[in-house]
Design a protein around this motif. Structure first.
Motif, PDB file in Angstrom:
ATOM      1  N   THR A  77      77.748  50.583  37.785  1.00  0.00           N
ATOM      2  CA  THR A  77      78.145  50.721  39.184  1.00  0.00           C
ATOM      3  C   THR A  77      78.099  49.345  39.852  1.00  0.00           C
ATOM      4  O   THR A  77      77.461  48.421  39.345  1.00  0.00           O
ATOM      5  N   VAL A  78      78.794  49.229  40.957  1.00  0.00           N
ATOM      6  CA  VAL A  78      78.804  47.965  41.697  1.00  0.00           C
ATOM      7  C   VAL A  78      77.619  47.972  42.673  1.00  0.00           C
ATOM      8  O   VAL A  78      77.432  48.935  43.409  1.00  0.00           O
ATOM      9  N   ALA A  79      76.837  46.895  42.628  1.00  0.00           N
ATOM     10  CA  ALA A  79      75.722  46.755  43.569  1.00  0.00           C
ATOM     11  C   ALA A  79      76.320  46.420  44.936  1.00  0.00           C
ATOM     12  O   ALA A  79      76.796  45.314  45.148  1.00  0.00           O
ATOM     13  N   THR A  80      76.331  47.387  45.839  1.00  0.00           N
ATOM     14  CA  THR A  80      76.974  47.161  47.134  1.00  0.00           C
ATOM     15  C   THR A  80      75.973  46.792  48.219  1.00  0.00           C
ATOM     16  O   THR A  80      76.250  45.977  49.084  1.00  0.00           O
ATOM     17  N   GLU A  81      74.811  47.452  48.200  1.00  0.00           N
ATOM     18  CA  GLU A  81      73.810  47.192  49.244  1.00  0.00           C
ATOM     19  C   GLU A  81      72.448  47.624  48.735  1.00  0.00           C
ATOM     20  O   GLU A  81      72.352  48.387  47.774  1.00  0.00           O
ATOM     21  N   SER A  82      71.415  47.151  49.390  1.00  0.00           N
ATOM     22  CA  SER A  82      70.062  47.555  49.012  1.00  0.00           C
ATOM     23  C   SER A  82      69.899  49.028  49.333  1.00  0.00           C
ATOM     24  O   SER A  82      70.476  49.535  50.281  1.00  0.00           O
ATOM     25  N   GLY A  83      69.092  49.677  48.554  1.00  0.00           N
ATOM     26  CA  GLY A  83      68.866  51.091  48.845  1.00  0.00           C
ATOM     27  C   GLY A  83      68.380  51.857  47.649  1.00  0.00           C
ATOM     28  O   GLY A  83      67.709  51.317  46.767  1.00  0.00           O
ATOM     29  N   LYS A  84      68.760  53.128  47.644  1.00  0.00           N
ATOM     30  CA  LYS A  84      68.198  54.057  46.684  1.00  0.00           C
ATOM     31  C   LYS A  84      69.298  54.668  45.811  1.00  0.00           C
ATOM     32  O   LYS A  84      70.364  55.028  46.295  1.00  0.00           O
ATOM     33  N   LEU A  85      69.006  54.775  44.532  1.00  0.00           N
ATOM     34  CA  LEU A  85      69.897  55.512  43.625  1.00  0.00           C
ATOM     35  C   LEU A  85      69.196  56.795  43.231  1.00  0.00           C
ATOM     36  O   LEU A  85      68.045  56.775  42.821  1.00  0.00           O
ATOM     37  N   GLU A  86      69.898  57.896  43.417  1.00  0.00           N
ATOM     38  CA  GLU A  86      69.318  59.201  43.076  1.00  0.00           C
ATOM     39  C   GLU A  86      70.061  59.785  41.895  1.00  0.00           C
ATOM     40  O   GLU A  86      71.285  59.765  41.852  1.00  0.00           O
ATOM     41  N   PHE A  87      69.308  60.322  40.957  1.00  0.00           N
ATOM     42  CA  PHE A  87      69.875  60.897  39.734  1.00  0.00           C
ATOM     43  C   PHE A  87      69.502  62.377  39.690  1.00  0.00           C
ATOM     44  O   PHE A  87      68.329  62.716  39.849  1.00  0.00           O
ATOM     45  N   THR A  88      70.470  63.247  39.498  1.00  0.00           N
ATOM     46  CA  THR A  88      70.196  64.681  39.464  1.00  0.00           C
ATOM     47  C   THR A  88      70.894  65.332  38.282  1.00  0.00           C
ATOM     48  O   THR A  88      72.107  65.177  38.112  1.00  0.00           O
TER      49      THR A  88
END
Lengths: 106, 156
Positions: A77-88
């Motif tokens: 994925t492209v790193a667009t902004e700081s934050g959270k990645l959620e996996f479900t």
């Protein structure tokens, strides 16, 4: 121990394509196998997966019976902004396995 | 009063009928052991997921071992040539295993946010067979690649 493990780089440059690795513990029972008495073992598969980046789905997958047990997946994925990645991960009965990771993008 | 003597519930006749029905059902595939998918099943699955577009060769690279000793876990990597921009990107990638009981392995939905149209996963292969990858572009075009894997011990 959590059933799912994910590997996401802790830091990335804005616009960089990052590699994400995931692994989840699951038998992925197909419903096609039989036990030693000849009785069919009921199907219980993870049927879908989604990775959301700050709430936006960036990678989705629908699994069928030919996906191995304890699915391991690598995607980008492209790193667009700081934050959270959620996996479900969601199984046939709607039970979900969740994991998350944070990333700081500069 | 013979009617009163009759055993309640399932009589012999009903039992026979039920077992005949069960036999017919199992012959239709309901209870039979998993057979492999027919080429028509595969073609139909491809057509359904590729949105009726003709699958052209090229753009898709499918990485699989030539010989898989353990069919229960065969590493698969697929990558598609695409700029992955808003105007030109891969929308979906579908994987099919022609010799498995169910031909569709998985379907992946991606987009420009992926940056790169590539992923890896481990799959099950019941026997020596062709594995097929089909990528659907945002303009509806479909590209595919096929690779044969020799399976030593099937894993389905």
């Amino acid at each position: 121990m959590s059933a799912a493990q994910v590997r996401v780089p802790a830091q990335a440059k804005k616009g960089e394509v990052i590699e994400i690795k995931t692994r989840v513990t699951h038998d992925m029972e197909t419903g096609l196998r039989k036990d030693e008495k000849g009785k069919a073992i009921p199907r219980l598969m993870l049927k879908s997966f989604v990775c959301k980046y700050n709430g936006t789905p960036v990678f989705e997958a629908d699994f069928d019976t030919s996906v191995s047990a304890n699915p391991m997946m690598t995607f980008f994925t492209v790193a667009t902004e700081s934050g959270k990645l959620e996996f479900t991960w969601t199984d046939d009965n709607g039970v979900q396995i969740k994991e998350e990771a944070s990333i700081s993008v500069s | 009063m013979s009617r009163d003597k009759k055993t309640p519930g399932i009589g012999r006749r009903e039992m026979l009928l039920a077992s005949a029905a069960l036999l017919a059902f199992s012959k239709l595939g309901g209870l039979s052991s998993p057979a492999q998918a027919t080429p028509a099943d595969v073609a139909e699955a491809v057509k359904k997921l590729a949105g009726n577009a003709a699958v052209k060769p090229g753009k898709v690279t499918l990485d699989l071992p030539e010989i898989a000793e353990n069919g229960a876990t065969v590493p698969l990597k697929v990558s598609v040539e695409s700029p992955m921009s808003d105007k030109d990107h891969v929308k979906a990638i579908h994987i099919f295993a022609e010799g498995n009981p169910r031909p569709t392995v998985l379907s992946v939905k991606i987009g420009p946010r992926a940056g790169k149209a590539e992923f890896s996963i481990r799959i099950r292969l019941a026997q020596t067979q062709n594995v097929q990858a089909v990528a659907v572009m945002n303009d509806g075009q479909a590209f595919g690649a096929k690779k044969e894997v020799k399976v030593t011990a099937g894993g389905c």
